[in-house]
Structures are given as C-alpha cells and as structure tokens.
Design an enzyme around this catalytic site. Sequence first.
Site, short mmCIF file in Angstrom:
data_model
loop_
_atom_site.label_atom_id
_atom_site.label_comp_id
_atom_site.label_asym_id
_atom_site.label_seq_id
_atom_site.Cartn_x
_atom_site.Cartn_y
_atom_site.Cartn_z
NE ARG A 1 107.31 69.40 100.33
CZ ARG A 1 107.93 68.82 99.31
NH1 ARG A 1 109.18 68.41 99.44
NH2 ARG A 1 107.33 68.66 98.15
CG ASP B 1 114.76 60.06 88.84
OD1 ASP B 1 114.55 58.85 88.67
OD2 ASP B 1 113.96 60.82 89.40
CB THR C 1 105.49 57.13 96.65
OG1 THR C 1 106.05 58.10 95.77
CG2 THR C 1 106.56 56.60 97.56
N GLY D 1 113.30 68.82 96.42
CA GLY D 1 113.03 69.69 95.28
C GLY D 1 112.53 71.05 95.72
NE ARG D 2 107.30 70.26 94.60
CZ ARG D 2 106.22 69.50 94.58
NH1 ARG D 2 105.08 69.98 94.11
NH2 ARG D 2 106.26 68.26 95.02
CE LYS E 1 114.80 63.51 91.56
NZ LYS E 1 113.95 63.34 90.37
CE LYS F 1 111.27 57.32 89.18
NZ LYS F 1 111.61 58.71 88.95
CG ASP G 1 113.25 48.04 76.84
OD1 ASP G 1 112.97 46.91 76.39
OD2 ASP G 1 113.07 49.10 76.21
O1 C5P Z 1 109.67 69.04 95.05
P1 C5P Z 1 109.82 67.76 95.81
O2 C5P Z 1 110.73 67.86 97.01
O3 C5P Z 1 108.49 67.12 96.14
O4 C5P Z 1 110.57 66.80 94.76
C1 C5P Z 1 110.80 65.45 95.03
C2 C5P Z 1 111.51 64.82 93.86
O5 C5P Z 1 111.62 63.42 94.10
C3 C5P Z 1 110.79 64.96 92.51
O6 C5P Z 1 111.78 65.02 91.49
C4 C5P Z 1 109.98 63.70 92.43
O7 C5P Z 1 109.72 63.32 91.09
C5 C5P Z 1 110.92 62.69 93.09
N1 C5P Z 1 110.26 61.50 93.64
C6 C5P Z 1 109.26 61.57 94.60
N2 C5P Z 1 108.69 60.42 95.07
C7 C5P Z 1 109.09 59.22 94.62
C8 C5P Z 1 110.11 59.13 93.67
C9 C5P Z 1 110.68 60.31 93.19
O8 C5P Z 1 108.89 62.65 95.03
N3 C5P Z 1 108.57 58.13 95.12
#
Ligand code: C5P
Length: 232
Positions: A181, A59, A119, A210-211, A32, A61, A64
């Site tokens: 997680r 991504d 969220t 992500g992390r 992403k 979003k 407009d």
């Molecule tokens: O690092 P982490 O696993 O929290 O990353 C989640 C990814 O998903 C990030 O790019 C975050 O911006 C995106 N995201 C999110 N919650 C949402 C929409 C997108 O965490 N509701």
Amino acid sequence: MGKDVIIACDFSSKADVMAFLDKFTGKKPFVKIGMELFYAEGPAIVKEIKERGHKIFLDLKLHDIPNTVKKSMAVLSSLDVDMTNLHASGTVAMMEAAIEGLTRPDGTRPILIAVTQLTSTSQERMENDLLIKEEMSKVVAHYAHNAKVAGLDGVVCSPLEAEMVHSVCGKEFVTVTPGVRFADGDKGDQVRVMTPAEAKKIGSDYIVVGRPITAAADPVAAYERCVNEFVG
Ligand code: C5P
C-alpha cells in the site's frame, strides 16, 4: 531475477480487464491473472493479454497428486505464461513433478513459485484445523526450503517474511509479495502492509499490487509511482 511491479488484475470479465489495460499506452506492465478471471474466460484470456505484450503471472495455486499437477503444468507452460504457482503443502514430490511438467522441450520454463501458508491462515486455524503445531514462521521457512529443494524459483509471501525467506533459502530465491500500500493510501482488507519503498528495502523481488492501482483515479500514474518507489 529482475525487480518488477506486478498488477493484480482482479477483474471478473474480459471487458473489464481489457478496458483497464487499454489505459497503458506506454510500458506494458507485468500482470497477475487469478482464478476468477481464468475460470470466467478460459485460456484465451492469457493468450490475448500476452499478445498485447504483457508478462503474465498465472496465479492458479495448483495442489493435487504429482501426476495431475505435472500434466496440468505442461498445459500452462504451453500458454507461454512467465510465472505460475502451486501450494508447497502438496509435498516436494508434487513440486518436482510440477517442474518436470512445466519444462519445455527446449529446456525453458516459466518461473515457478510456491505458496507456503496462505496469509488468511492464522496460527490458531493452522493448529486446530490442519493439526500443524509449529510456529507459523517455522512452517513458512520449512515450506520455502522444501520449494527450494524441489527446484522451484521462490515463494509468494508476506513482505514481512521476505527477509527471513532470503536468509533461509538464499538471496537468489525469489520473493513475490502482495500486501503493498502507498503510505497515504487505503489499506482495504489487508492488515500487515508495506509501502513499495519498504518492500524494496527488505529485498522483495516482485511486489503484487491490486487495488492501489486498479481502483486509483489514474491507474497509470499509480503504477508509475509504484515502479518509481520499488524499482527506480
Ligand atoms: O488489491 P490488493 O493489492 O490487496 O491485491 C493483492 C493481490 O494479491 C490479490 O490478487 C490477492 O488475492 C493476492 N494475494 C494476497 N495475499 C496473499 C496471496 C495473494 O493479497 N497472501
């Protein structure tokens, strides 16, 4: 739609994202690319990552007037991304225009999904700032339904909403869920989380991680663990 793990490449420069992707010498993960990297590096970053053999969820979003979204989606489609998104609050007319813009002359197009309510938007903020007085779950279900009516493929949602979205819009309607997680991992700033195995159980189609992968000591091992739990 195939189940897959999408790595959120939340890096701010090309050097950082390429150094990260260099670690993946075997299977090329679905990645992403968000606003930060896209605005910093421009469309060239999409082409370069695509050339390395990765699928891309862009991504950005969009939100407009329909004509602007239609023309912008045509540009994103020509970048050959695999998935992109917009805000369902832009209305059904905007989402229909997006599909039109995204569809290539040969009839193919990237997967298009909608953000329902972010969220980060609480019930209280939605009522006070946006003057939307309904229950959050009802708003999410309604926006997901609008996305389906407009011809979109699915929504980004909390893993906790995936079952509800499937019950309203059908099993084929794609749910892309962040907030994932490992059971033994750090939650960071995410509050409502699920493990990859739980996300699989509740029927998520794609998880965005992500992390737990990007900040892991061994990102490739963390990615493989995710794939094994979610897909395997
Ligand atoms: O690092 P982490 O696993 O929290 O990353 C989640 C990814 O998903 C990030 O790019 C975050 O911006 C995106 N995201 C999110 N919650 C949402 C929409 C997108 O965490 N509701």
